[in-house]
Design an enzyme around this catalytic site. Sequence first.
Site, mmCIF file in Angstrom:
data_model
loop_
_atom_site.group_PDB
_atom_site.id
_atom_site.type_symbol
_atom_site.label_atom_id
_atom_site.label_comp_id
_atom_site.label_asym_id
_atom_site.label_seq_id
_atom_site.Cartn_x
_atom_site.Cartn_y
_atom_site.Cartn_z
ATOM 1 N N HIS A 123 50.856 41.739 25.773
ATOM 2 C CA HIS A 123 50.866 43.139 25.386
ATOM 3 C C HIS A 123 51.099 44.037 26.677
ATOM 4 C CE1 HIS A 123 46.674 43.029 26.972
ATOM 5 N NE2 HIS A 123 46.578 44.229 26.808
ATOM 6 N N GLU A 133 38.449 42.278 31.905
ATOM 7 C CA GLU A 133 40.026 42.224 31.715
ATOM 8 C C GLU A 133 40.404 43.619 31.950
ATOM 9 O OE1 GLU A 133 42.836 43.420 30.866
ATOM 10 O OE2 GLU A 133 42.640 43.106 28.615
ATOM 11 N N GLU A 138 45.936 52.547 34.916
ATOM 12 C CA GLU A 138 44.594 52.963 34.648
ATOM 13 C C GLU A 138 43.374 52.786 35.348
ATOM 14 O OE1 GLU A 138 43.997 50.730 30.896
ATOM 15 O OE2 GLU A 138 45.102 51.840 29.551
ATOM 16 N N ASP A 154 46.844 39.204 21.522
ATOM 17 C CA ASP A 154 47.504 38.781 22.651
ATOM 18 C C ASP A 154 46.623 37.424 23.056
ATOM 19 O OD1 ASP A 154 48.745 38.192 25.152
ATOM 20 O OD2 ASP A 154 48.502 40.105 25.810
#
Length: 493
Positions: free
Chosen positions: A441, A291, A300, A198
Site C-alpha cells: 500500500h 508500523e 507522516e 497488505d
Amino acid sequence: MEEESENMSVLCLFCDRSFRTVPESLQHCRSDHGVDIPELVKRHSLDDYGYIKMINYIRTVKCTGQSLAVLSGGILPWDSDVYMMPALPDDPLLQTDVEELAGDVAQVLGSAPSLQTAALLHRAQQAEERAQRAEDALTRAMDDMHKLRLLAQGLVLSSGPGQGPSTPGAIAELREEEDEAYFSSYGHYSIHEEMLKDKVRTETYRDFMYSNPDVFKDKVVLDVGCGTAVLSMFAARSGARKVIGVDQSEIIYQAMDIVRSNQLENTITLIRGRIEEVDLPVDKVDIIISEWMGYFLLFESMLDSVLYARDRYLADGGSVYPDCCSISLAAVGDTEKHRDRIAFWDNVYGFKMECMKNSVLSEAVVEVLKPETLISEPAVIQTLDCNDVTISELEFTAEFTLKITASTHCTAVVGYFDVFFGRGCGSKMMFSTGPHCTKTHWKQTVFLLEKPFPVQTGEDLPGQISIRKNKKDPRALLVTLTLDDQRQTYSIQ
C-alpha cells in the site's frame, strides 16, 4: 400526524429490531442492551450537537454497549465533526429533543404515550431547525477544510530549500488541535482495512513475531500507534507477558472490542492518547513494536513518536522493531508517462497551459511503477538503525550515484524503502517496497523531472537529495533533488 407517527420506523442502535416510536426504541436499548441513552446524555452533559454526534458515532462504528459504559471524562470518541453527518437517512433519533429524552422514556415505562398534535408539530419544527443548523455547520466546515488545504499547499511550496531543518521534536511539540486531522484520518476503518489487506506488510510482522517466540516470551511490549491492535495481538500470541497499545485515533475503541473478542484483555491494555502525552502503567518496556512507515519511509513523521517512546520507556538491552530501514533511489525512463503528465500542458486543446507544470512537478507522485521502466541500478541513500537514530538525523542531505543500465532518456527518479527485523533474532525477516517486489500500500514515490535528458548504458549519474520536514506541517516532507544540473523541490503530503 397520527398517520405519520404510525408509519415511523426507529431502528435500534445496537441490533436490527425496529420500533414505532423513539421512546420505545430507547427503552429497548436500556432493557435489552444495558445502554441508557438519556443517562449518557446527562453524564457527559451533551447538548443537541453532542447528542447528534453520539447517535451517528454509535451507528457508524457499531460499538458495543460495554464500550460506551466505560467512557469517562476527557475526549469523547464522537467529538469529531465527522459525526455531524447522519449515519442513517431520516433517522428519527436525530429528530428528538435532548431535553425531552428522559421524559419520553419515563412515559413508555408508565402508561402508553399520549403525544398531542401541537407538541408533535413543535418538536418537528425544532428537529428541522436543528437539521438545518447541522447541515449549515457541515457545509462551513467542509469549505474551511478546503481553504486550509489550499493554504497548506501554498506554504509547502513556498518553503524554500535554504530554510534549514525543523526543530528536533517538532511532532512532540504539536498541540492536539494541530494534529487532529492526522489522527482523524486513522479513525476510519478504510485505512486500517487497506493496511491489514497488505499481506507483505502484515504477514511479515506476523511471521517475525511467530517465528521468534524466544524474543517475546514473558516480555513487556509497547505497540506505538496500535490501530486495530493486530500487532499487539501478534505479540500476545508470541508469548509476551504484557502488551500496551497506544493510539490517539478513535479506532482505539474498536480495538478494545477486538481484543475482548479474542479473549486477550488480560494481556493487552489499550490507551487512547499521543505517546508523548500519556502515562503508561509501567516504567519500562522490553520491546517497542510499531508500523510507523509512511510514503518514502519518512512521510507522516511517525518515527519521531517511536523514537520518543524509545528514549523514555525502552529498558536497557531492549529493542525496537523493525530495527533497520533503508531508502533507495533509481532512475526511470518512461517518456510516455512524462509526456502524459508534463508535456501535456504545452498544448491543451490548442491552448498553452505551461504554467500548470510547476504545480504538477512540485508534487511527488505515489504510484506503482512498472519495473520495466527502471533504467539504473538502485542506490541506497540512507540507512536508519531504529535503536540508535536520533530525530535530528531524520532530516539529511546525501550524495548518490546511479549506474545506468539502458541507453534512453531519464524522465524521473523513483524512491522506495526496505524494512528489516533482525536484532537478536534467530529468524530474520524483511520486506521491500521496491518496483521489482510484490506491491504494497506504500507503492513507490516518483519524482518527475522537468526536462528529460539522455543517458547511456554504463554511465554513472551523480546526484544529491535533501529530505526535511516542512516547518509549517512537520508531518509533510520536502524533498530537494539535484540531477543533471536540474534542481527541483517536491512535496509529499
